[in-house]
Scaffold this active site. Structure first.
Site, short mmCIF file in Angstrom:
data_model
loop_
_atom_site.label_atom_id
_atom_site.label_comp_id
_atom_site.label_asym_id
_atom_site.label_seq_id
_atom_site.Cartn_x
_atom_site.Cartn_y
_atom_site.Cartn_z
N LYS A 1 -22.32 21.92 65.93
CA LYS A 1 -23.48 22.78 66.15
C LYS A 1 -24.75 21.94 66.31
O LYS A 1 -25.63 22.26 67.10
CB LYS A 1 -23.63 23.76 64.98
CG LYS A 1 -22.56 24.84 64.91
CD LYS A 1 -22.86 25.79 63.76
CE LYS A 1 -21.90 26.96 63.73
NZ LYS A 1 -20.54 26.53 63.39
N LYS B 1 -26.02 26.15 57.97
CA LYS B 1 -24.79 26.38 58.72
C LYS B 1 -23.93 25.13 58.71
O LYS B 1 -24.44 24.01 58.84
CB LYS B 1 -25.11 26.75 60.18
CG LYS B 1 -25.99 27.97 60.33
CD LYS B 1 -26.48 28.15 61.75
CE LYS B 1 -25.38 28.55 62.69
NZ LYS B 1 -25.93 28.89 64.04
N GLY C 1 -16.45 31.12 62.86
CA GLY C 1 -15.87 32.29 62.21
C GLY C 1 -16.66 32.80 61.02
O GLY C 1 -16.14 33.49 60.17
N GLY C 2 -17.96 32.44 60.96
CA GLY C 2 -18.78 32.92 59.86
C GLY C 2 -18.63 32.13 58.57
O GLY C 2 -19.27 32.44 57.57
N HIS D 1 -26.64 39.52 68.16
CA HIS D 1 -25.75 38.39 68.44
C HIS D 1 -25.01 38.72 69.72
O HIS D 1 -24.16 39.63 69.75
CB HIS D 1 -24.77 38.20 67.28
CG HIS D 1 -23.81 37.07 67.46
ND1 HIS D 1 -23.48 36.20 66.46
CD2 HIS D 1 -23.09 36.64 68.54
CE1 HIS D 1 -22.61 35.30 66.91
NE2 HIS D 1 -22.35 35.57 68.16
N GLU E 1 -23.10 31.24 72.62
CA GLU E 1 -23.59 32.30 71.74
C GLU E 1 -25.11 32.21 71.60
O GLU E 1 -25.67 31.13 71.43
CB GLU E 1 -22.91 32.21 70.38
CG GLU E 1 -21.39 32.22 70.49
CD GLU E 1 -20.70 32.58 69.20
OE1 GLU E 1 -21.39 32.97 68.23
OE2 GLU E 1 -19.47 32.48 69.16
N ARG F 1 -13.47 27.11 72.63
CA ARG F 1 -12.13 27.70 72.50
C ARG F 1 -12.21 29.16 72.95
O ARG F 1 -13.28 29.67 73.25
CB ARG F 1 -11.68 27.65 71.04
CG ARG F 1 -12.68 28.29 70.08
CD ARG F 1 -12.18 28.31 68.66
NE ARG F 1 -13.22 28.68 67.71
CZ ARG F 1 -13.61 29.92 67.44
NH1 ARG F 1 -13.05 30.94 68.08
NH2 ARG F 1 -14.55 30.16 66.55
#
Length: 664
Positions: free
Chosen positions: A116, A158, A164-165, A208, A275, A292
């Site tokens: 990220k 993060k 996946g949160g 989102h 995203e 992915r």
């Protein structure tokens, strides 16, 4: 095209890849842990090989073992699915070095996008809007605290290598930063093997929205429209749809173009997802790139008519993208929800156990089911507790929502607790229906989705009628099989000379005992409950459909009876009750075990925060457990003094194990 591929994953994504590969005439090799020896992906693949113990670290995260199986089995490519090694650049490089195709982007692209922090820096350099934050390699707590204070609060921590949160925390005050940082790092280390984090300003009330992108090895890149995933609980997506009800055509075009430009800038090949966080004003910021396929990819497939896994396989085999951007279709509206083994009333505590009953709607042109389990399978403690993805499609959003509600009404599960009723309330909530939900809405207003609506008395009466009609049918069958089928002693329908006698019924519903008295027979009843009397006429049970007239009003229910269980649904609400004997007293209530603190499920103790002799308050955290890829805080049920701590960090404990005891 490939002759044989290996699927380095499990569950519904492995089954999904197997289906597409079979359609293309490609043989499949599955790998499995000791906990998955009887799993559906093992049964459906052409061949399957064991790779280790039950935990991911012992099996699905063992790239060397997976690669060894691929070479021994003669596979030409490896599909990583999502999760596990799907975004591991070292694994992608190892696959390529062994002369096999990694069915995804290259390790080089992953290193640019999989972190990220790195992806955010890359996008900022390319002129893509990014949220202010810190992405540096220096991870010392003191520096991170200073950077957090510089960025300002609210702030998000993060996991830099997450997804996946997992490994995400919101910090609203400088005083809570260190504790949240440590928790985030532990979760990131457990889930992804690396504990590096990044910090960024938290945008209040954002949407989102993500863009599906595809690139090939011939220099082409396109997007396949957007998916909105704003309905989230603790950063876990619970409701995904395409197209977004928020985007204007202009904003959709701008975000799509930005996503494609990002893919082109790094020569991206195969499936990926860009995203974005979108502010209420419409201003959007790059959030991350997932290298992915996403769990929610079916909504894109249903609104485009394309098979994204087939595209992955063809592109990995060297083919060019089959469509130009202008030819990408968009039709109708699709919605996905995820059916989990979890208990929403207990903080969405993950569950495990055998699926004694699993009823899902029959797939058709409007309903799709993606699942890695069937009735009789076991939801294990070692992996994500998702049971199935329920995806619906129709010409527009209102009709798709109606399809979703009808499909959920047909779902039923016996075994571990599930989130079916939560999803049903979600699908009817005004924030969803009106398309105005943001990523924090569920966490701010969770009680709106958990508190059941006041049950219609007709649901209880329908349950009673279902019970009576089923008992009468069983009595007729027993009489027919007896030596004297016409004898009144061979039936059990409440018959008395001149009238049908009184029959008493009792149910347990949400812990409450409900008692009823029923007069009548053959679908004509008078039922008394709580001082009220109700006339039932024309009650008829055909399969799982119950029709009746309730005080003159015709009603229709979905209803069925199982041993020890009655389920009725009126199309809006679900009622589940347990028939009990009228002659057994209700369970006594007391404070049993009030001083003994039990493990709510199997898992590993990662932190002990109290010691014998400590005075604690109600709700104070005593231990932290890790189970099913999430952390669980074990709290004191009341104030008192810690008498014993019976578990240590790193210890694996079974469900109901006593972890600590309290004394007054």
């Amino acid at each position: 095209m490939f002759d044989k591929i290996l699927i380095a994953n499990r569950g519904e994504i492995a089954c999904r890849v197997i289906r597409t590969a079979r359609k293309l005439g490609i043989r499949t090799v599955a790998v499995y842990s000791s906990a998955d020896a009887d799993a559906q992906h093992v049964r459906q693949a052409d061949e399957a090989w064991p790779i280790g113990g039950p935990t991911p670290a012992e099996s699905y995260l063992r790239g060397d073992a997976i690669l060894e199986v691929a070479l021994k089995s003669g596979a030409q490519g490896i599909h990583p699915g999502y999760g596990f090694l799907s975004e591991n650049a070292d694994f992608a490089d190892a696959v390529a070095a062994a002369g096999l195709a990694f069915i995804g982007p290259s390790g080089a692209s992953m290193r640019k996008m999989g972190s990220k922090a790195g992806a955010k820096e890359l996008m900022a350099a390319a002129g893509v809007p990014v949220v202010p934050g810190y992405t540096g390699e220096d991870q010392s707590p003191d520096l991170l605290q200073r950077e957090a204070d510089r960025i300002g609060y609210p702030l998000m921590i993060k996991a830099a290598h997450g997804g996946g949160g997992k490994g995400m925390r919101i910090v609203r005050d400088a005083g809570e930063f260190v504790a949240q940082l440590e928790s985030c790092q532990r979760e990131a280390k457990n889930a992804f093997g690396r504990d590096r984090v990044l910090l960024e300003r938290y945008v209040e009330s954002p949407r989102h929205i993500e863009i599906q992108v595809f690139g090939d090895a011939h220099g082409h890149a396109i997007h396949l429209n957007e998916r909105e995933c704003s309905a989230q609980r603790r950063y876990q997506k619970v409701f995904e749809e395409s197209p977004s009800p928020f985007l204007t055509p202009e904003l959709r075009a701008a975000m799509g173009a930005g996503a494609v430009q990002a893919a082109r800038a790094i020569d991206y090949v195969n499936a990926g997802t860009v995203e974005f966080i979108v502010a209420p004003s419409g201003e959007f910021f790059f959030m991350e790139i997932n290298t992915r396929l996403q769990v929610e990819h079916p909504v894109t497939e249903l609104t485009t008519g394309l098979d994204l896994v087939e595209w992955q396989l063809r592109i990995a085999a060297g083919e060019a993208l089959p469509l130009a951007q202008s030819a990408v279709p968009q039709r109708g509206h699709a919605i996905e929800v995820r059916l989990y083994a979890e208990d929403p009333d207990a903080g969405f505590l993950p569950g495990s156990g055998k699926l004694e009953t699993l009823r899902l709607p029959a797939p058709d042109a409007h309903v799709r089911i993606d699942s890695g389990v069937i009735e009789g399978d076991t939801v294990t403690i070692f992996y994500d507790p998702m049971i199935a993805k329920l995806i619906v499609w129709d010409e527009d959003r209102p009709r798709a929502l109606a399809r979703l509600r009808d499909a959920l009404a047909q779902c039923d599960l016996v075994g571990p607790k599930s989130n079916i009723e939560f999803l049903e309330r979600l699908a009817r909530h005004p924030a969803i229906v009106e398309g105005r939900i943001d990523t924090g809405y569920l966490d701010r207003h969770l009680e709106e989705f958990l508190a059941p609506a006041q049950a219609d008395p007709a649901l209880l009466l329908a349950a009673a009628c279902t019970t009576l009609l089923a008992q009468e049918a069983e009595a007729r069958a027993a009489a027919a099989a007896s030596g004297d089928p016409t004898s009144p002693w061979a039936i059990a329908d409440g018959w008395r000379l001149g009238h049908a006698g009184l029959r008493s019924l009792a149910f347990l519903h949400r812990g409450e005992r409900l008692e009823l008295a029923a007069h009548g027979t053959a679908g004509q009843y008078r039922i008394e409950h709580a001082g009220n009397s109700y006339a039932i006429e024309g009650a008829h049970l055909a399969g799982t459909t119950l029709s009746l007239r309730f005080d003159g009003q015709a009603r229709r229910f979905h209803a069925f009876r199982q041993p020890g269980r009655i389920v009725v649904h009126d199309g809006v609400q679900r009622w589940v009750g347990e028939p009990v004997s009228m002659y057994l007293p209700a369970a006594s209530e007391g404070a049993a075990g009030g001083g003994r603190i039990h493990a709510p499920m199997p898992g590993r103790v990662v932190l002990v925060k109290a010691k014998p002799g400590d005075a604690v308050e109600q709700g104070q955290e005593l231990l932290i457990m890790e189970a099913m890829k999430m952390e669980l805080a074990i709290k004191a049920p009341r104030g008192g003094v810690v008498a014993e701590i019976r578990a240590q960090p790193g210890e694996f404990v079974e469900a109901d194990r006593v972890l600590a005891t309290l004394e007054p």
